[in-house]
Design a protein around this motif. Structure first.
Motif, mmCIF file in Angstrom:
data_model
loop_
_atom_site.group_PDB
_atom_site.id
_atom_site.type_symbol
_atom_site.label_atom_id
_atom_site.label_comp_id
_atom_site.label_asym_id
_atom_site.label_seq_id
_atom_site.Cartn_x
_atom_site.Cartn_y
_atom_site.Cartn_z
ATOM 1 N N UNK A 18 31.272 -23.675 -47.881
ATOM 2 C CA UNK A 18 30.249 -23.883 -47.205
ATOM 3 C C UNK A 18 29.882 -25.318 -46.923
ATOM 4 N N UNK A 19 29.699 -26.098 -48.078
ATOM 5 C CA UNK A 19 29.240 -27.389 -47.889
ATOM 6 C C UNK A 19 30.463 -28.055 -47.117
ATOM 7 N N UNK A 20 31.574 -27.549 -47.407
ATOM 8 C CA UNK A 20 32.824 -28.299 -46.748
ATOM 9 C C UNK A 20 32.642 -28.131 -45.160
ATOM 10 N N UNK A 21 32.136 -26.817 -44.739
ATOM 11 C CA UNK A 21 32.189 -26.261 -43.468
ATOM 12 C C UNK A 21 30.733 -27.419 -42.843
ATOM 13 N N UNK A 22 29.882 -27.644 -43.562
ATOM 14 C CA UNK A 22 29.086 -28.564 -42.736
ATOM 15 C C UNK A 22 29.431 -29.875 -42.845
ATOM 16 N N UNK A 23 30.191 -30.336 -43.566
ATOM 17 C CA UNK A 23 30.749 -31.581 -43.705
ATOM 18 C C UNK A 23 31.652 -31.728 -42.595
ATOM 19 N N UNK A 24 32.539 -30.772 -42.246
ATOM 20 C CA UNK A 24 33.665 -30.524 -41.148
ATOM 21 C C UNK A 24 32.761 -30.677 -39.936
ATOM 22 N N UNK A 25 31.716 -30.029 -39.692
ATOM 23 C CA UNK A 25 31.028 -29.967 -38.680
ATOM 24 C C UNK A 25 30.250 -31.259 -38.232
ATOM 25 N N UNK A 26 29.836 -31.843 -39.235
ATOM 26 C CA UNK A 26 29.079 -33.144 -39.138
ATOM 27 C C UNK A 26 30.278 -33.993 -38.596
ATOM 28 N N UNK A 27 31.381 -34.172 -39.218
ATOM 29 C CA UNK A 27 32.423 -35.163 -38.993
ATOM 30 C C UNK A 27 33.032 -34.766 -37.666
ATOM 31 N N UNK A 28 33.143 -33.542 -37.111
ATOM 32 C CA UNK A 28 33.851 -32.975 -35.949
ATOM 33 C C UNK A 28 32.898 -33.276 -34.665
ATOM 34 N N UNK A 29 31.689 -33.608 -34.885
ATOM 35 C CA UNK A 29 30.760 -33.955 -33.867
ATOM 36 C C UNK A 29 31.441 -34.948 -32.793
ATOM 37 N N UNK A 30 31.462 -35.025 -31.502
ATOM 38 C CA UNK A 30 32.031 -35.808 -30.589
ATOM 39 C C UNK A 30 31.483 -37.136 -31.100
ATOM 40 N N UNK A 31 32.554 -38.158 -30.785
ATOM 41 C CA UNK A 31 32.591 -39.536 -31.326
ATOM 42 C C UNK A 31 32.378 -39.753 -32.653
ATOM 43 N N UNK A 32 31.867 -39.198 -33.571
ATOM 44 C CA UNK A 32 31.258 -39.107 -34.836
ATOM 45 C C UNK A 32 32.327 -40.061 -35.736
ATOM 46 N N UNK A 33 33.476 -39.778 -35.777
ATOM 47 C CA UNK A 33 34.723 -40.526 -36.662
ATOM 48 C C UNK A 33 34.939 -41.748 -35.679
ATOM 49 N N UNK A 34 34.935 -41.948 -34.699
ATOM 50 C CA UNK A 34 34.984 -43.087 -33.899
ATOM 51 C C UNK A 34 33.885 -44.033 -34.218
ATOM 52 N N UNK A 35 32.625 -43.841 -34.199
ATOM 53 C CA UNK A 35 31.595 -44.376 -34.613
ATOM 54 C C UNK A 35 31.742 -45.159 -36.147
ATOM 55 N N UNK A 36 32.205 -44.302 -36.987
ATOM 56 C CA UNK A 36 32.387 -44.673 -38.257
ATOM 57 C C UNK A 36 33.498 -45.644 -38.349
ATOM 58 N N UNK A 37 34.466 -45.306 -37.708
ATOM 59 C CA UNK A 37 35.722 -46.215 -37.680
ATOM 60 C C UNK A 37 35.369 -47.553 -37.036
ATOM 61 N N UNK A 38 34.674 -47.602 -36.049
ATOM 62 C CA UNK A 38 34.008 -48.902 -35.258
ATOM 63 C C UNK A 38 33.208 -49.769 -36.217
ATOM 64 N N UNK A 39 32.264 -48.923 -36.798
ATOM 65 C CA UNK A 39 31.297 -49.594 -37.739
ATOM 66 C C UNK A 39 32.029 -50.227 -38.972
ATOM 67 N N UNK A 40 33.137 -49.883 -39.300
ATOM 68 C CA UNK A 40 33.878 -50.370 -40.450
ATOM 69 C C UNK A 40 34.400 -51.594 -40.181
#
Lengths: 121, 121
Positions: A18-40
DNA sequence: CAGGATCCGCCTCGATACTG
DNA sequence: CAGTATCGAGGCGGATCCTG
Protein backbone atom coordinates in the motif's frame (compact mmCIF):
# COMPACT_ATOMS: atom_id res chain seq x y z
CA UNK A 1 -11.19 16.58 -4.68
CA UNK A 2 -10.42 13.23 -3.17
CA UNK A 3 -7.21 13.66 -1.26
CA UNK A 4 -6.90 10.09 -0.07
CA UNK A 5 -4.25 7.76 -1.33
CA UNK A 6 -5.11 5.18 -3.91
CA UNK A 7 -4.49 2.43 -1.40
CA UNK A 8 -7.07 4.00 0.86
CA UNK A 9 -9.65 4.29 -1.85
CA UNK A 10 -9.05 0.67 -2.79
CA UNK A 11 -9.70 -0.40 0.74
CA UNK A 12 -6.47 -2.36 0.62
CA UNK A 13 -5.17 -1.03 3.90
CA UNK A 14 -3.09 -3.35 5.94
CA UNK A 15 -1.88 -5.33 2.97
CA UNK A 16 1.74 -5.12 1.99
CA UNK A 17 2.25 -2.87 -0.97
CA UNK A 18 0.00 0.00 0.00
CA UNK A 19 2.45 2.58 1.19
CA UNK A 20 4.85 1.21 -1.35
CA UNK A 21 2.22 1.72 -4.00
CA UNK A 22 1.87 5.37 -3.16
CA UNK A 23 5.60 5.76 -3.05
CA UNK A 24 5.98 4.20 -6.47
CA UNK A 25 3.23 6.35 -7.88
CA UNK A 26 4.85 9.37 -6.42
CA UNK A 27 8.22 8.59 -7.95
CA UNK A 28 6.87 7.42 -11.27
CA UNK A 29 5.17 10.68 -12.03
CA UNK A 30 6.62 12.16 -15.13
CA UNK A 31 9.90 14.06 -14.61
CA UNK A 32 9.92 13.33 -10.89
CA UNK A 33 13.08 11.25 -10.76
CA UNK A 34 14.79 13.61 -13.18
CA UNK A 35 13.97 16.55 -10.99
CA UNK A 36 15.39 14.85 -7.92
CA UNK A 37 18.46 13.78 -9.83
CA UNK A 38 19.07 17.29 -11.14
CA UNK A 39 18.46 18.93 -7.79
CA UNK A 40 21.03 16.57 -6.33
CA UNK A 41 23.70 18.02 -8.60
CA UNK A 42 23.31 21.55 -7.31
CA UNK A 43 23.50 22.96 -3.81
CA UNK A 44 20.61 25.17 -4.86
CA UNK A 45 19.10 26.01 -8.18
CA UNK A 46 16.53 28.45 -9.47
CA UNK A 47 13.28 27.53 -11.11
CA UNK A 48 14.22 28.55 -14.62
CA UNK A 49 17.68 27.05 -14.41
CA UNK A 50 16.29 23.79 -13.14
CA UNK A 51 13.82 23.82 -15.97
CA UNK A 52 16.57 24.26 -18.54
CA UNK A 53 18.81 21.74 -16.81
CA UNK A 54 16.27 18.98 -17.27
CA UNK A 55 16.65 16.80 -20.35
CA UNK A 56 13.89 17.56 -22.82
CA UNK A 57 11.08 20.04 -22.40
CA UNK A 58 9.15 20.18 -19.18
CA UNK A 59 6.28 22.62 -18.89
CA UNK A 60 6.38 25.17 -16.10
CA UNK A 61 3.11 23.85 -14.84
CA UNK A 62 4.39 20.33 -14.35
CA UNK A 63 7.71 21.40 -12.86
CA UNK A 64 5.80 23.57 -10.44
CA UNK A 65 3.59 20.65 -9.46
CA UNK A 66 6.55 18.33 -8.93
CA UNK A 67 8.43 20.81 -6.80
CA UNK A 68 5.35 21.45 -4.73
CA UNK A 69 4.83 17.75 -4.18
CA UNK A 70 8.47 17.24 -3.28
CA UNK A 71 8.27 20.13 -0.86
CA UNK A 72 5.13 18.74 0.76
CA UNK A 73 6.88 15.45 1.35
CA UNK A 74 9.89 17.17 2.85
CA UNK A 75 12.32 16.31 0.08
CA UNK A 76 12.85 19.86 -1.07
CA UNK A 77 13.05 23.35 0.39
CA UNK A 78 11.92 26.44 -1.41
CA UNK A 79 13.70 29.72 -0.71
CA UNK A 80 12.22 32.95 -1.96
CA UNK A 81 14.92 35.59 -2.39
CA UNK A 82 13.19 38.95 -2.36
CA UNK A 83 11.39 40.28 -5.38
CA UNK A 84 11.60 41.61 -8.90
CA UNK A 85 12.66 39.96 -10.90
CA UNK A 86 11.44 37.06 -8.83
CA UNK A 87 14.13 34.76 -7.52
CA UNK A 88 13.36 31.40 -6.03
CA UNK A 89 15.81 28.69 -5.15
CA UNK A 90 15.15 25.03 -4.62
CA UNK A 91 17.40 22.57 -2.89
CA UNK A 92 17.23 19.08 -1.47
CA UNK A 93 16.72 18.53 2.23
CA UNK A 94 18.72 15.81 3.98
CA UNK A 95 15.73 13.60 3.39
CA UNK A 96 15.80 14.57 -0.26
CA UNK A 97 19.43 13.54 -0.48
CA UNK A 98 18.45 10.23 1.02
CA UNK A 99 15.84 9.82 -1.67
CA UNK A 100 18.42 10.61 -4.32
CA UNK A 101 20.73 8.00 -2.84
CA UNK A 102 17.93 5.46 -2.95
CA UNK A 103 17.22 6.26 -6.57
CA UNK A 104 20.87 5.88 -7.47
CA UNK A 105 20.93 2.58 -5.65
CA UNK A 106 17.87 1.45 -7.52
CA UNK A 107 19.40 2.42 -10.80
CA UNK A 108 22.55 0.50 -9.95
CA UNK A 109 20.49 -2.53 -8.96
CA UNK A 110 18.68 -2.48 -12.24
CA UNK A 111 22.04 -2.51 -13.90
CA UNK A 112 21.84 -3.86 -17.40
CA UNK A 113 18.21 -4.82 -16.99
CA UNK A 114 15.99 -3.59 -19.73
CA UNK A 115 12.41 -2.77 -18.94
CA UNK A 116 10.01 -2.35 -21.81
CA UNK A 117 7.55 0.47 -21.79
CA UNK A 118 4.53 0.28 -19.54
CA UNK A 119 1.97 0.73 -22.27
CA UNK A 120 -1.12 -1.39 -22.61
CA UNK A 121 -1.21 -3.60 -25.63
CA UNK B 1 2.20 1.60 -32.14
CA UNK B 2 5.20 3.28 -30.70
CA UNK B 3 7.06 0.57 -28.86
CA UNK B 4 9.89 2.75 -27.62
CA UNK B 5 10.34 3.65 -24.01
CA UNK B 6 9.30 7.03 -22.75
CA UNK B 7 12.91 7.94 -22.11
CA UNK B 8 13.68 7.24 -25.75
CA UNK B 9 10.81 9.34 -26.99
CA UNK B 10 11.94 12.15 -24.73
CA UNK B 11 15.37 12.07 -26.26
CA UNK B 12 16.76 11.87 -22.77
CA UNK B 13 19.10 9.00 -23.51
CA UNK B 14 22.34 9.00 -21.67
CA UNK B 15 20.97 10.98 -18.77
CA UNK B 16 20.62 9.34 -15.41
CA UNK B 17 17.04 8.43 -14.69
CA UNK B 18 16.05 6.96 -18.04
CA UNK B 19 16.18 3.28 -17.37
CA UNK B 20 15.12 4.05 -13.85
CA UNK B 21 12.16 5.97 -15.22
CA UNK B 22 10.96 3.00 -17.20
CA UNK B 23 11.50 0.75 -14.23
CA UNK B 24 9.47 3.02 -11.98
CA UNK B 25 6.71 3.29 -14.55
CA UNK B 26 6.69 -0.44 -14.85
CA UNK B 27 6.38 -1.01 -11.13
CA UNK B 28 3.95 1.83 -10.53
CA UNK B 29 1.35 0.43 -12.87
CA UNK B 30 -1.75 -0.33 -10.96
CA UNK B 31 -1.71 -3.68 -9.11
CA UNK B 32 1.80 -4.47 -10.30
CA UNK B 33 3.50 -4.52 -6.93
CA UNK B 34 0.55 -6.36 -5.39
CA UNK B 35 0.78 -9.03 -8.05
CA UNK B 36 4.47 -9.55 -7.42
CA UNK B 37 3.93 -9.58 -3.68
CA UNK B 38 1.14 -12.15 -3.95
CA UNK B 39 3.03 -14.33 -6.38
CA UNK B 40 5.90 -14.35 -3.91
CA UNK B 41 3.69 -16.01 -1.32
CA UNK B 42 2.93 -19.03 -3.45
CA UNK B 43 5.20 -21.51 -5.20
CA UNK B 44 2.71 -21.38 -8.04
CA UNK B 45 -0.79 -20.02 -8.32
CA UNK B 46 -3.53 -20.13 -10.90
CA UNK B 47 -5.03 -17.13 -12.65
CA UNK B 48 -8.35 -17.12 -10.84
CA UNK B 49 -6.82 -17.84 -7.46
CA UNK B 50 -4.33 -15.04 -7.93
CA UNK B 51 -7.16 -12.77 -8.90
CA UNK B 52 -9.07 -13.59 -5.73
CA UNK B 53 -5.94 -13.41 -3.60
CA UNK B 54 -5.36 -9.80 -4.55
CA UNK B 55 -6.77 -7.17 -2.22
CA UNK B 56 -9.72 -5.45 -3.83
CA UNK B 57 -11.11 -6.11 -7.28
CA UNK B 58 -8.81 -6.37 -10.23
CA UNK B 59 -10.29 -6.91 -13.66
CA UNK B 60 -9.22 -9.97 -15.61
CA UNK B 61 -8.02 -7.76 -18.40
CA UNK B 62 -5.62 -5.84 -16.21
CA UNK B 63 -4.34 -8.90 -14.38
CA UNK B 64 -3.71 -10.51 -17.72
CA UNK B 65 -1.78 -7.47 -18.90
CA UNK B 66 0.32 -7.34 -15.76
CA UNK B 67 1.20 -11.02 -15.93
CA UNK B 68 2.10 -10.70 -19.56
CA UNK B 69 4.34 -7.76 -18.84
CA UNK B 70 5.99 -9.56 -15.95
CA UNK B 71 6.52 -12.58 -18.13
CA UNK B 72 8.07 -10.50 -20.90
CA UNK B 73 10.53 -9.05 -18.43
CA UNK B 74 11.44 -12.47 -17.11
CA UNK B 75 9.95 -12.03 -13.67
CA UNK B 76 7.27 -14.66 -14.09
CA UNK B 77 6.77 -18.00 -15.78
CA UNK B 78 3.48 -19.15 -17.17
CA UNK B 79 2.69 -22.86 -17.19
CA UNK B 80 -0.24 -24.13 -19.15
CA UNK B 81 -1.54 -27.40 -17.67
CA UNK B 82 -3.51 -29.14 -20.40
CA UNK B 83 -7.04 -28.13 -21.24
CA UNK B 84 -10.65 -27.96 -20.17
CA UNK B 85 -11.32 -26.44 -17.90
CA UNK B 86 -8.27 -24.36 -18.64
CA UNK B 87 -5.56 -24.48 -16.04
CA UNK B 88 -2.72 -22.04 -16.01
CA UNK B 89 -0.17 -21.52 -13.29
CA UNK B 90 2.02 -18.55 -12.68
CA UNK B 91 5.13 -18.42 -10.55
CA UNK B 92 8.08 -16.14 -9.97
CA UNK B 93 11.39 -16.80 -11.63
CA UNK B 94 14.58 -16.36 -9.62
CA UNK B 95 14.71 -12.89 -11.07
CA UNK B 96 11.15 -12.34 -9.98
CA UNK B 97 12.09 -13.30 -6.44
CA UNK B 98 14.88 -10.77 -6.63
CA UNK B 99 12.37 -8.15 -7.62
CA UNK B 100 10.17 -9.10 -4.70
CA UNK B 101 13.12 -8.80 -2.35
CA UNK B 102 13.83 -5.34 -3.73
CA UNK B 103 10.25 -4.29 -3.22
CA UNK B 104 10.30 -5.51 0.36
CA UNK B 105 13.52 -3.64 0.92
CA UNK B 106 12.00 -0.51 -0.55
CA UNK B 107 8.99 -0.86 1.67
CA UNK B 108 11.20 -1.26 4.72
CA UNK B 109 13.21 1.79 3.71
CA UNK B 110 10.12 3.88 3.41
CA UNK B 111 9.24 2.85 6.91
CA UNK B 112 6.80 5.22 8.53
CA UNK B 113 7.04 7.67 5.68
CA UNK B 114 3.75 8.85 4.36
CA UNK B 115 3.50 9.79 0.74
CA UNK B 116 0.50 11.75 -0.38
CA UNK B 117 -1.39 10.86 -3.49
CA UNK B 118 0.05 11.63 -6.86
CA UNK B 119 -2.95 13.55 -8.12
CA UNK B 120 -2.78 17.00 -9.62
CA UNK B 121 -4.31 19.71 -7.58
C1' DC C 1 -11.38 -21.38 -16.58
C1' DA C 2 -8.34 -18.05 -18.70
C1' DG C 3 -8.29 -14.52 -21.30
C1' DG C 4 -9.35 -11.36 -25.72
C1' DA C 5 -12.27 -7.44 -27.73
C1' DT C 6 -14.72 -3.15 -27.03
C1' DC C 7 -16.30 0.81 -25.18
C1' DC C 8 -15.67 4.61 -22.14
C1' DG C 9 -14.65 7.70 -18.17
C1' DC C 10 -11.05 9.73 -15.66
C1' DC C 11 -6.64 11.45 -14.92
C1' DT C 12 -2.32 13.37 -16.38
C1' DC C 13 0.26 15.96 -19.09
C1' DG C 14 1.37 19.60 -22.75
C1' DA C 15 0.48 24.03 -24.84
C1' DT C 16 -0.97 28.53 -24.49
C1' DA C 17 -2.06 32.80 -22.35
C1' DC C 18 -1.81 35.65 -18.42
C1' DT C 19 -0.08 37.92 -13.89
C1' DG C 20 2.58 40.03 -9.67
C1' DC D 1 11.16 35.58 -13.33
C1' DA D 2 8.18 32.26 -11.34
C1' DG D 3 4.48 30.71 -11.45
C1' DT D 4 -1.23 30.07 -12.22
C1' DA D 5 -5.53 29.28 -15.22
C1' DT D 6 -7.61 27.06 -18.82
C1' DC D 7 -8.27 23.98 -22.51
C1' DG D 8 -7.58 19.85 -25.08
C1' DA D 9 -5.52 15.25 -26.20
C1' DG D 10 -3.94 10.84 -25.09
C1' DG D 11 -3.42 6.88 -22.23
C1' DC D 12 -4.61 3.84 -18.41
C1' DG D 13 -7.70 1.18 -16.14
C1' DG D 14 -12.72 -0.57 -15.22
C1' DA D 15 -16.87 -2.93 -16.90
C1' DT D 16 -19.05 -5.83 -19.94
C1' DC D 17 -19.52 -9.27 -23.37
C1' DC D 18 -17.66 -13.20 -25.74
C1' DT D 19 -14.83 -17.57 -26.77
C1' DG D 20 -11.75 -22.04 -26.95
Amino acid sequence: MDARTRAERDGSDGVAGCRLDDFLNFLAQRWMSHVVWTLAQHPAIRFGALRRALPGEISARVLSNRLKALEEEGFVVRRDLGTLPLHVEYSLTPRGRLLDAELRRGEAQIGRTKIADAKER
